[in-house]
Design a protein around this motif. Structure first.
Motif, PDB file in Angstrom:
ATOM      1  N   LYS A  78       0.824  -0.955   0.025  1.00 24.07           N
ATOM      2  CA  LYS A  78      -0.106  -0.062   0.096  1.00 24.07           C
ATOM      3  C   LYS A  78       0.861   1.269  -0.052  1.00 24.07           C
ATOM      4  N   LEU A  79       0.163   2.390  -0.777  1.00 24.70           N
ATOM      5  CA  LEU A  79       1.230   3.232  -0.890  1.00 24.70           C
ATOM      6  C   LEU A  79       1.231   4.363   0.393  1.00 24.70           C
ATOM      7  N   PRO A  80       2.408   4.960   0.851  1.00 23.27           N
ATOM      8  CA  PRO A  80       2.208   5.769   1.943  1.00 23.27           C
ATOM      9  C   PRO A  80       1.462   7.010   1.346  1.00 23.27           C
ATOM     10  N   ARG A  81       0.501   7.614   2.573  1.00 25.32           N
ATOM     11  CA  ARG A  81      -0.082   9.092   2.068  1.00 25.32           C
ATOM     12  C   ARG A  81       0.699   9.993   2.515  1.00 25.32           C
ATOM     13  N   LEU A  82       1.147  11.119   1.461  1.00 24.79           N
ATOM     14  CA  LEU A  82       1.916  11.931   1.935  1.00 24.79           C
ATOM     15  C   LEU A  82       1.476  13.252   2.139  1.00 24.79           C
ATOM     16  N   GLU A  83       0.132  13.294   1.864  1.00 24.96           N
ATOM     17  CA  GLU A  83      -0.551  14.592   2.304  1.00 24.96           C
ATOM     18  C   GLU A  83      -2.219  13.991   2.844  1.00 24.96           C
ATOM     19  N   THR A  84      -2.660  15.000   3.706  1.00 23.49           N
ATOM     20  CA  THR A  84      -4.089  14.432   4.169  1.00 23.49           C
ATOM     21  C   THR A  84      -5.091  14.440   3.059  1.00 23.49           C
ATOM     22  N   VAL A  85      -5.541  13.630   2.626  1.00 18.32           N
ATOM     23  CA  VAL A  85      -6.788  13.376   1.491  1.00 18.32           C
ATOM     24  C   VAL A  85      -8.017  13.078   2.055  1.00 18.32           C
TER      25      VAL A  85
ATOM     26  N   MET B   1       3.297   0.258   9.042  1.00 17.98           N
ATOM     27  CA  MET B   1       3.555   1.566   8.409  1.00 17.98           C
ATOM     28  C   MET B   1       3.786   1.492   7.082  1.00 17.98           C
ATOM     29  N   ARG B   2       3.836   2.578   6.183  1.00 18.99           N
ATOM     30  CA  ARG B   2       3.878   2.843   4.847  1.00 18.99           C
ATOM     31  C   ARG B   2       5.076   3.447   4.318  1.00 18.99           C
ATOM     32  N   ILE B   3       5.717   2.924   3.399  1.00 15.03           N
ATOM     33  CA  ILE B   3       6.754   3.686   2.705  1.00 15.03           C
ATOM     34  C   ILE B   3       6.844   3.465   1.147  1.00 15.03           C
ATOM     35  N   VAL B   4       7.635   4.150   0.504  1.00 11.28           N
ATOM     36  CA  VAL B   4       7.913   3.950  -0.679  1.00 11.28           C
ATOM     37  C   VAL B   4       9.243   4.531  -1.267  1.00 11.28           C
ATOM     38  N   VAL B   5       9.918   3.715  -1.963  1.00  9.79           N
ATOM     39  CA  VAL B   5      11.262   4.353  -2.374  1.00  9.79           C
ATOM     40  C   VAL B   5      11.112   4.725  -3.945  1.00  9.79           C
ATOM     41  N   ASP B   6      11.553   5.990  -4.129  1.00 10.91           N
ATOM     42  CA  ASP B   6      11.812   6.360  -5.467  1.00 10.91           C
ATOM     43  C   ASP B   6      12.830   5.701  -6.291  1.00 10.91           C
ATOM     44  N   LEU B   7      12.513   4.795  -6.790  1.00  4.56           N
ATOM     45  CA  LEU B   7      13.903   4.035  -7.421  1.00  4.56           C
ATOM     46  C   LEU B   7      14.410   4.664  -8.670  1.00  4.56           C
ATOM     47  N   ASN B   8      14.011   5.613  -9.065  1.00  6.25           N
ATOM     48  CA  ASN B   8      14.391   6.475 -10.128  1.00  6.25           C
ATOM     49  C   ASN B   8      15.795   7.137  -9.502  1.00  6.25           C
ATOM     50  N   ASP B  35      10.753  -3.662   1.901  1.00  4.80           N
ATOM     51  CA  ASP B  35       9.196  -3.707   2.305  1.00  4.80           C
ATOM     52  C   ASP B  35       8.620  -2.648   2.428  1.00  4.80           C
ATOM     53  N   PRO B  36       7.490  -2.585   1.501  1.00  3.27           N
ATOM     54  CA  PRO B  36       6.833  -1.328   1.568  1.00  3.27           C
ATOM     55  C   PRO B  36       5.872  -1.149   2.759  1.00  3.27           C
ATOM     56  N   ASN B  37       5.456  -2.278   3.565  1.00  2.00           N
ATOM     57  CA  ASN B  37       4.571  -1.798   4.545  1.00  2.00           C
ATOM     58  C   ASN B  37       5.193  -2.606   5.896  1.00  2.00           C
ATOM     59  N   PRO B  38       6.529  -2.097   6.447  1.00  2.22           N
ATOM     60  CA  PRO B  38       7.004  -2.786   7.494  1.00  2.22           C
ATOM     61  C   PRO B  38       6.442  -2.510   8.844  1.00  2.22           C
ATOM     62  N   ASP B  39       6.492  -3.456   9.698  1.00  2.00           N
ATOM     63  CA  ASP B  39       5.978  -3.473  10.998  1.00  2.00           C
ATOM     64  C   ASP B  39       6.409  -2.058  11.778  1.00  2.00           C
TER      65      ASP B  39
END
Lengths: 469, 72
Positions: A78-85, B1-8, B35-39
């Motif tokens: 699931k993508l993180p939310r970076l702004e309150t939507v 928790m949720r994270i994303v890495v800009d792999l560009n 892991d995009p949604n780690p503990d």
């Protein structure tokens, strides 16, 4: 413009931002980032996000890598939310029609959602195996959604005897890489002469082919899969190839590229079709006559827009950063007046992790006719190469050499001469440009020698946005 | 928790892989897998990793549903 007119227009903008209705169709990366950007831009009106999948917006690149491998669960991207939507999320219901005169989006449930401004972000879906009976066999999968990835991961975890991957583009190649990491026997069937040939050309394709074979992939190129056989229980058992050979496989991954989700726009009068939805570089959709609309915007995999760097050819970019950067521009332009609008001029970029190699690229490789290796060693699979068109650099690719990509990006932005001067000391022996060997020539044949309007390569007339640093 | 890495953006400096090795891993020399949604227990480590990233490629959702830490 006199002061009172200015004040009236400012009032109208403010009133739209407060009470307007915006609908976003598509709840993946582009849809989510656009929703966030709209709120950041100060839009306080009613925002609806419509998505056909029941899931919250999730990231797709991990699906063909860490998810298939079994390290990350399919529902954990699931993508993180970076702004309150603050938005009304209509998930699990597809949009099936657009009524432009009445400004309504029709849903599969029969409901109609009114809008003042619409953002189209419906993206693509996986091309299915063309024979529906064979496609329905147990063990035959496509790779696009998190549900797909969950099913494939379970099938791989059951230790199949052999996996057949049909199509050696990026997704198919990444899946084959995961199979080898899991110690599974894998056959890859590619109709073209090499893996990745459509995106990177035959020269790089040959390197990708060696890489696959070195890792134990049974790679068959120049062959199509003609049919799939199932057993009495409806499980897939074998595949027949166009060269008369066959292979026993109990898992088949169909990775034949994507289809743009434009069917729901049929009859809407928008310039929507096989190649996507035509729009200007400010994300505003064209109607079927090529007239730009004021209230309908397009973003992500489906947006087909002219790019000044590539002779104003219309590009669709199925790239992650095109969705992210385009979403910001579309959202901004949806709530801005003409004078404040931004262009969406990304420097195209993508990456792929496979067989322990990080493949990265900037620019549009298939626009290039020639390729030159500029740094590193092909043998060590650590190198950089540049693509050229008419004496200008138009793209670059790196294998485990991504730290140098920014150098090439800067050259591409300036339409600098090709071949480019190598930036580092690690020059390969062969530094002569050779044909890049793309399979089809999609570049128009009659380009004018004198360009009357457009980008002057000696002058930086446009600001490109790069997400790679 | 949720994270994303800009792999560009990611250039494989691997600072994150040292600071939060169960969340970020290098596949080969340069390809980052994560892991995009780690503990949630990993939050402090992940925030440190995000702060240490030389190219600021790691985006983290905070407990308030907004970007957190070194995100921009």
């Amino acid at each position: 413009m006199n002061a009172s007119t200015k004040a009236k227009i400012a009032d109208l903008v403010e009133s739209f931002k407060t009470t307007g209705r915006i609908v976003i169709v598509g709840a993946s990366l582009a849809g989510l980032r656009a929703a966030e950007a709209l709120r950041k831009e100060g839009f306080r009106g009613h925002l609806t996000v419509i998505g056909d999948e029941p899931h919250e917006p999730y990231d797709r690149p991990p699906l063909s890598k860490q998810v298939l491998k079994g390290w990350v669960a399919a529902d954990h991207t699931k993508l993180p939310r970076l702004e309150t939507v603050d938005a009304e999320w209509r998930l699990g219901v597809a949009a099936v029609g657009l009524d432009r005169p009445n400004r309504l989006v029709r849903l599969a449930s029969g409901e109609q959602v009114p809008f003042d401004r619409l953002l189209i972000a419906t993206g693509t879906r996986a091309r299915q195996w063309p024979n529906p009976k064979e496609a329905a066999l147990d063990g035959v999968f496509t790779i696009r959604t998190s549900d797909d990835a969950a099913r494939i991961q379970r099938a791989l975890a059951a230790r199949p005897e052999r996996v057949l991957v049909i199509g050696a583009g990026f997704i198919g190649s990444e899946a084959a890489s995961v199979c080898r990491e899991l110690g599974l026997a894998v056959t890859v069937a590619e109709r073209g002469p090499a893996p990745l040939v459509g995106a990177l050309g035959g020269v790089i394709g040959a390197i990708a082919a060696d890489m696959q074979r070195d890792h134990g992939v049974d790679l068959r190129t120049g062959v199509g899969v003609t049919s799939l056989d199932g057993d009495a229980k409806g499980r897939v058992r074998r595949a027949h190839f166009s060269d008369g050979n066959m292979v026993e496989a109990d898992v088949v991954l169909v990775s034949l590229g994507s289809i743009r989700n434009t069917e729901w726009l049929e009859g809407s009068g928008l310039a929507a079709g096989f190649w996507g939805v035509g729009c200007d570089a400010g994300c505003r959709a064209f109607d079927i006559n090529g007239v730009v609309t004021d209230s309908i915007f397009v973003v992500g995999d489906i947006a087909r827009f002219p790019h000044v760097l590539y002779e104003y050819q219309f590009l669709t970019l199925e790239h992650w950063d095109n969705a992210v950067l385009g979403a910001e521009v579309a959202a901004h332009n949806m709530v801005s007046l003409e004078a404040d609008r931004w262009p969406h001029l990304p420097l195209p970029a993508f990456w792929s992790g496979q067989f322990g190699v990080n493949i990265k690229s900037v620019g549009v490789c298939p626009f290039g006719k020639e390729i030159v290796f500029t740094q590193g060693s092909i043998k060590k699979r650590r190198f950089a190469a540049a693509y050229g068109h008419r004496g200008r650099i138009v793209a670059a690719v790196t294998f485990n050499h991504g730290k140098w990509l920014q150098y090439y990006a800067a050259q591409i932005e300036r339409s600098a001469p090709f071949p480019p001067p190598p930036p580092g000391y690690d020059r390969p022996r062969k530094t002569k440009p050779i044909a890049a060997a793309f399979p089809d020539s999609r570049v128009p044949t009659s380009l004018p020698d004198v360009v009357l309007t457009g980008h002057d390569p000696t002058e930086r007339g446009a600001e490109f946005r790069s997400s790679i640093g | 928790m949720r994270i994303v890495v800009d792999l560009n953006r990611c250039l494989g400096y691997a600072q994150c892989a040292f600071l939060a090795p169960t969340v970020f891993k290098l596949h080969g020399e340069e390809a980052l897998m994560y892991d995009p949604n780690p503990d949630d227990a990993m939050r402090l480590r992940v925030l440190r990793a995000a702060a240490a990233c030389p190219v600021q490629a790691i985006k983290v959702e905070g407990p308030d549903g907004k970007g957190e830490g070194a995100t921009s």
